[in-house]
Write a protein that holds these residues in place. Sequence first.
Motif: not given
Length: 275
Positions: A107-108, A243, A245-246, A248-249, A251-253, A255-256
């Motif tokens: 994902t990242n 961190y 968060g999830g 598999t996202d 955008s969430q990472f 933002a973090f």
Amino acid sequence: MREEAAKKAKRRKVVVQSSVIVGILAVLTVIGVIIFTSIGGSTSVANPKNMLSGGILLTKADQAVTTPAIAPGAKPTPTKQTLDGKTAHIQIWLDYQCPFCDQFETTNSAQMKQWMADGTATLEIHPIAILDSSTNNQYSTRAAAAMSCVANYEPDKFFDLNSVLFANQPDEQTGSGLTNAKMVELFKSAGVSSSDITKCVNDQTFSKFVTDRTNEAVANSQLKNPANGSFGTPTVFVNGERYQGGFTDASQFAAFVAAAVKDAGSSGSYSFPKP
């Protein structure tokens, strides 16, 4: 004349005996060096270079920070970073058999690579092994040790080979783990091929290093998840913030990461985990 001959014979005997003793001592010295070397007392690298913190620090996807190896018997030295209000210092503890680590990587990876290229992030990867089993033939340790070989001999290729191993991750439940030969083959396919790395992977030169780093991570209270009080992978920190968060996202990472940089601001330097 008889007395003089006897004295000469005695002198020759002393010289011969002394030579034999010197020869025996030399042989024993060689044997001692061989034994000392075989039990790990040699000058060969017991820990990989470029992993002084226990992980390898990347400033670009193809640029690792070089460091000496952890001295025999010493503890890792946490990386000292500057909080400048612009840069995200990302640290990841991962297991190459861990499916959640694979999700996070898949994902990242691309955006972390871009952040490093932009100069807005660094990435420190700590390979450990908490998912060894007889079924996977201790793959977690073998893979982390293989990547430690890469850190030692080809540190600038670490990011690419990290992705290669996750792209070829065996199934956690039914897979038998990649063989050492298969890992060497994958490394070669990614452009990393040398007799040093092949021997290092096959000999599992840095397996003890992986075990030591794993034990330290599991025991470190700073790395434990406050939600359950235990350590798991992936464990991810940005500028010292965990961190949660999830995986598999993207955008969430992202933002973090942006929030962690803003929260830290320009507040000097820090080391994490704290010694």
